[in-house]
Design a protein around this motif. Structure first.
Motif, short mmCIF file in Angstrom:
data_model
loop_
_atom_site.label_atom_id
_atom_site.label_comp_id
_atom_site.label_asym_id
_atom_site.label_seq_id
_atom_site.Cartn_x
_atom_site.Cartn_y
_atom_site.Cartn_z
N MET A 1 -2.51 4.51 -13.93
CA MET A 1 -3.48 3.68 -13.19
C MET A 1 -4.83 3.66 -13.91
O MET A 1 -5.55 2.67 -13.88
N VAL B 1 3.80 1.69 -7.70
CA VAL B 1 3.27 2.73 -8.59
C VAL B 1 3.97 4.05 -8.34
O VAL B 1 4.43 4.72 -9.27
N VAL C 1 0.58 6.97 -6.05
CA VAL C 1 -0.31 5.86 -6.41
C VAL C 1 -1.52 6.26 -7.27
O VAL C 1 -1.75 5.68 -8.32
N PHE C 2 -2.29 7.24 -6.84
CA PHE C 2 -3.50 7.59 -7.59
C PHE C 2 -3.29 8.83 -8.44
O PHE C 2 -2.57 9.75 -8.04
N SER D 1 0.82 -1.22 0.00
CA SER D 1 0.00 0.00 0.00
C SER D 1 0.86 1.27 0.00
O SER D 1 0.35 2.36 0.19
#
Lengths: 475, 475
Positions: free
Chosen positions: B439, B431, B469-470, B212
Motif C-alpha cells: 500500500m 488488499v 489492508v494497512f 472496505s
C-alpha cells in the motif's frame, strides 16, 4: 421566508477580519482576493436565492498550491471555509457567513489532460461541466452527467453535490463518471484519490468525497470518464390524460428492463409554462407529458421505441410524436431544459428535489397535488422520471411572507412524503442548508452519528462548510 | 513462503478463551458457535491458501440481532472480529488469528424481498452471488457482478471486496450494483445505508463500505439492483500471434467507445492449460486469445461485431470464430471460468490482481514476462482485459520454499509494475494481508493517514479485521 439558523459567527475571527484579509492577500495572486463589501454582493447567495449571508472575503486561487496555502492558514487560525464553484447550488451549499472565507474555484479553469485511449479527461475543479464535452466532441466523445446548469456549473461543484441530469438514467450521476481527484485536506495536505485505473486499493474515499458537499476537503483537480457519443438520438413525446397513467407507464418501462437514455416528466402546469416559453410543440391538451429519448443506430432506436410504444399504449397514451429532425429534437430539449427559467418568468418558485421508488411515482404525484392544494398553492412538476427524481416547483410570491412560509411548509411536507414512500429527500441538489433539518426524518440518530464521525475523520474542527448538511443542534 | 506478520494476539483475550466461548454460546442458536480445534480447521485459511491461522472461535449468527449481540459483546471486551462469507477471498481477507472471533455470515441465507417493479432484491449477507440471479431468472432478470467463484461466494463478501467479474466491463463491479445495506457497527449499533431510491442524502457511506474489507462494520443485509437479461449474447474468439497485438486491439476497441459486455484475454500458457481442461475449441496456435462477448438483438450484435472485427483485423488477427450455438458459447465460458482450477491441476500458483490503464496493457504484459523469466518461473495470463484488470498466475512448487519465495518476490514486482504504469495494485481481490505492505507503493503517507482516519471513525480500537489492508507498522 423565516431566517434560517446558521452557526453563530466566531467573534474572534470577526475581530481579526482586516488582519486575515491582509494575510490571505499574501498567499494569492494580485486581485484574487475579494473583500470590499460591494464586490462581495454576488457571493452573498447562490441558486438557492431565498437566503443571503455576507462572507468574510472570497479567495480565488489559480493552483492547488495556492488552495493548500489558504487552507493551511485558515486551519491554523480556525477560520471556517466554504468552497464554491459557479454558485449554482439549489440547496444553499455555496453560501458562506460573516466569519467564513469563501474559497472559489472558478479561476481554476485549465484542462490538464485529455487521454482518448483511456477515455479520460483531467481538469481543474473550476472547469465548467459543458466545456469538458466541448473539448472532446471533435473526437466523438462527451462527458455524460448533464445538469440543467451545465453551461455554468463547475465540475468541482458537480462533485460536491454528486450532480445528475436528464441523461443520468442511462449514464449515471457524477459518482459513476468520476475516476480520481486531487484534494486539499483541511490542514493543507494534498492527497490524490483514484486515477485512470478502474479500481483503487484501500477504501473508496473517492466515492465518499463525491456528494460530501465540500465538507471533507477541497477538490482541485478531477479525472473523469469520457464516453463515445451515440450514433443517433431521438426524443419522443408521449401525452397522457392523467399523471397516474404517465407515472405507471414510466414504472413499467423501467420494470421491463428497458433503459432509454432519458425519461422526463411534465405535468399540465409545466407543459403550459415551457410551451409558452420555448414553443417546443408540446401537446397542450395532455395532463402529463413524457419525453423519452432513445439512442443508438436507427435499427436499435426503432426496436426500443416499438417496445416503449407498446407499454405507453397499454397505459392509454393519447399523443405520440417522434422528433423528425435534429432541430426539432433540440427544441424538445430546449423546452425541458429551460423549465426552471420559464417558471421564474411567471412566478417565484422553490424547486424541491426528492427521489422515490418508481412504483410510488403515481402515488407521490397525487399526494403532492393534495399537499399544495391544501396550502392554496400551485405546483408544476417537471422531473427525471426514469430514475424517480422528482422536482415539484412550488409557485409563490416571494414578497408575501405568509405565502413564502406556506411554500416552505408545503415543500417540507412533500420531501417527507418522498422519504415515507421509501425514497430520499434529495436526488441531485444536495442537502445544503435547505434540507439540513429534514435529515432527522431520513436518518436515525445512529445513522447521523456515523456520518458525522466520518466527517470528523477529515475535519475534526468542523471548519469546512460548517452550517450545512447536518442539523445544527445535536452535533 | 515466509510467515507473514500478524498483529501479536492479545494475551488477555487468549487467557479468557473458554469464558468468551461460553458467553458467545449464550448469544447464538445452539450449534452456531464453533470452537473445537478439529471443527475450526476449515476456517484456518481462505482462498489465499498460503497462510493459516487458527481463530479463537467461529460464530455463525442467523439474524442481524444476533450479529449485533456478538458485536456488542466483543466490543465491550475488546475482542477482534473477522467477518467471513464463503471464505473464497484470494488476498487472505477472511483469515483470522488466535485472539479473533470469526463472524461467519454463511448461515444468513434468506432472500428477503424481490421487487421487479423497482428492479431490486434484498437479501441476507450470506446469500451466494449466483443464487440472486437464480431467484429472479424466471422473470428475465439477473444480478450482474459475476466473480468466477459466484457459485460459492456470498454477497456480503462481494461487498467487502467490491468484487468484479468477466461481465463487469459493461455492468460495473459490486459498488455499481449495490443500492443499500443494513450494517452492524463495531459497538453493535444497527444502521441502514441507501435503499431502493437511486440517491441517498448525506455522505455516500454506502460507497465507502463497499470494498472496505470488513473493517468498517458487518453488513447483514444488502439491496442490489437487478438488470434485464439481454435478448441474446454471443462470445467470439480472436486469436493473435502476439500478446502485444491482442493488447493493443483491446485498447483500440475501448478507445473507439465500443463497450462489449466482456473482453477476456489469455496468453499461450493459459490457452494450453484451459483447453486441456475444458476442450473449449480455443486456437492452440495463437500467442494470445481474446474472448469478446457482445449482447443484444441479432442486428445489434452483428453491427458491434463488425466494428470489433475491423479493429481486430487492423491488428493482424489470425483466427476469428463466432460461437454457433448456446452450447458452444457455454463451452467457451467454461474454459475461461475454470482457468484457475485448471491451472491448479498442473502446478501451484499465486494469482496476482493488478489494474492498468488500457494504453499500458501490451507494455505491462511484456514486462511481466521479463520479470517471471528473470526468476526462472512460468506465468500464465488470463484476465479481464477490457477493464485493464490483469491476473498473472505465477506457477511454482509450494513444497519448495525457495521457489515459493521467488514466486512471491516476482508477484510483488509485477504489482509494483502495475502501479508504476499508472494503475493499481488490486482490481477485484482486495488488499487483505497479501498486498498490505504494498500500500505504501501506491499511496503517500498523507493518503494512508486519511484512509486510516476514516477507518478510526468507524472502529477506533481497530477491532474489525485488524491485520488487513494497512501496513502493520506506522499505524
Amino acid at each position: 421566508m423565516e431566517a434560517i439558523a446558521f452557526l453563530a459567527p466566531d467573534q474572534k475571527v470577526l475581530d481579526r477580519r482586516d488582519h486575515i484579509i491582509a494575510d490571505l492577500a499574501d498567499l494569492l495572486p494580485k486581485e484574487r482576493l475579494i473583500h470590499r463589501k460591494t464586490q462581495l454582493v454576488p457571493f452573498e447567495t447562490d441558486g438557492f436565492v431565498a437566503y443571503r449571508r455576507m462572507p468574510l472575503c472570497v479567495a480565488l486561487p489559480e493552483t492547488t498550491a495556492q488552495v493548500a496555502a489558504v487552507m493551511k492558514y485558515c486551519h491554523r487560525y480556525k477560520i471556517p471555509v466554504v468552497p464554491r464553484g459557479a454558485g449554482t447550488s439549489l440547496s444553499g451549499g455555496a453560501i458562506g457567513q460573516e466569519d467564513a472565507v469563501i474559497l472559489g474555484l472558478s479561476a481554476m479553469t485549465r484542462i490538464l489532460d485529455i487521454d482518448f485511449m483511456n477515455r479520460t479527461a483531467t481538469v481543474q475543479a473550476g472547469v465548467t461541466n459543458l466545456s469538458i464535452s466541448d473539448a472532446v466532441g471533435h473526437e466523438g466523445f462527451f462527458y455524460a452527467p448533464d445538469p440543467s446548469s451545465q453551461l455554468a456549473c463547475t465540475i468541482g461543484g458537480n462533485i460536491g453535490m454528486n450532480s445528475g441530469g436528464a441523461h443520468c438514467l442511462k449514464y449515471g450521476v457524477t459518482t459513476n463518471n468520476l475516476l480520481g481527484v486531487k484534494m486539499v485536506l483541511v490542514d493543507g495536505t494534498v492527497i490524490e484519490l483514484g486515477g485512470k485505473a478502474l479500481d483503487s486499493a484501500g477504501y473508496d474515499l473517492l466515492g465518499l468525497i463525491c456528494g460530501s458537499e465540500g465538507q471533507l476537503g477541497i477538490v482541485t483537480e478531477a479525472t473523469v470518464r469520457l464516453l463515445a457519443k451515440p450514433e443517433g438520438a431521438r426524443p419522443v413525446l408521449f401525452g397522457f390524460d392523467s399523471a397516474e397513467s404517465a407515472g405507471n407507464c414510466v414504472a413499467d418501462i423501467i420494470g421491463a428492463g428497458i433503459v432509454p437514455v432519458a425519461i422526463e416528466f411534465m405535468d399540465r402546469e409545466a407543459i403550459a409554462i415551457c410551451e409558452a416559453f420555448a414553443k417546443a410543440g408540446y401537446p397542450m391538451d395532455a395532463e402529463a407529458l413524457l419525453i423519452v429519448e432513445v439512442e443508438g443506430s436507427d435499427a436499435e432506436m426503432d426496436a426500443m421505441l416499438a417496445d416503449i410504444c407498446d407499454i405507453a399504449r397499454a397505459h392509454g397514451v393519447k399523443t405520440v410524436r417522434e422528433s423528425q429532425s435534429a432541430t426539432e429534437a433540440a427544441l424538445i430539449w430546449k423546452g425541458r431544459k429551460s423549465a426552471f427559467g420559464a417558471t421564474g418568468r411567471i412566478a417565484d418558485y422553490i424547486c424541491m428535489d426528492g427521489t422515490v421508488p418508481l412504483s410510488q411515482l403515481a402515488y407521490v404525484l397525487k399526494k403532492t397535488s393534495e399537499i399544495t392544494d391544501s396550502y392554496g398553492l400551485r405546483v408544476a412538476n417537471v422531473f427525471h422520471a426514469g430514475d424517480g427524481n422528482m422536482h415539484p416547483l412550488i409557485l409563490y410570491n416571494i414578497n408575501d411572507p405568509e405565502d413564502a412560509a406556506r411554500a416552505e411548509a408545503a415543500g417540507m411536507e412533500i420531501l417527507k412524503l418522498c422519504v415515507d414512500a421509501g425514497g430520499c429527500l434529495t436526488g441531485e441538489h444536495g442537502v445544503g442548508i435547505e434540507k439540513r433539518d429534514l435529515m432527522r426524518h431520513q436518518f436515525s440518530e445512529a445513522d447521523l452519528a456515523q456520518q458525522m464521525a466520518a466527517r470528523a475523520a477529515f475535519d475534526p474542527d468542523w471548519l469546512l462548510n460548517p452550517s450545512k448538511v447536518f442539523p445544527l443542534e445535536g452535533r
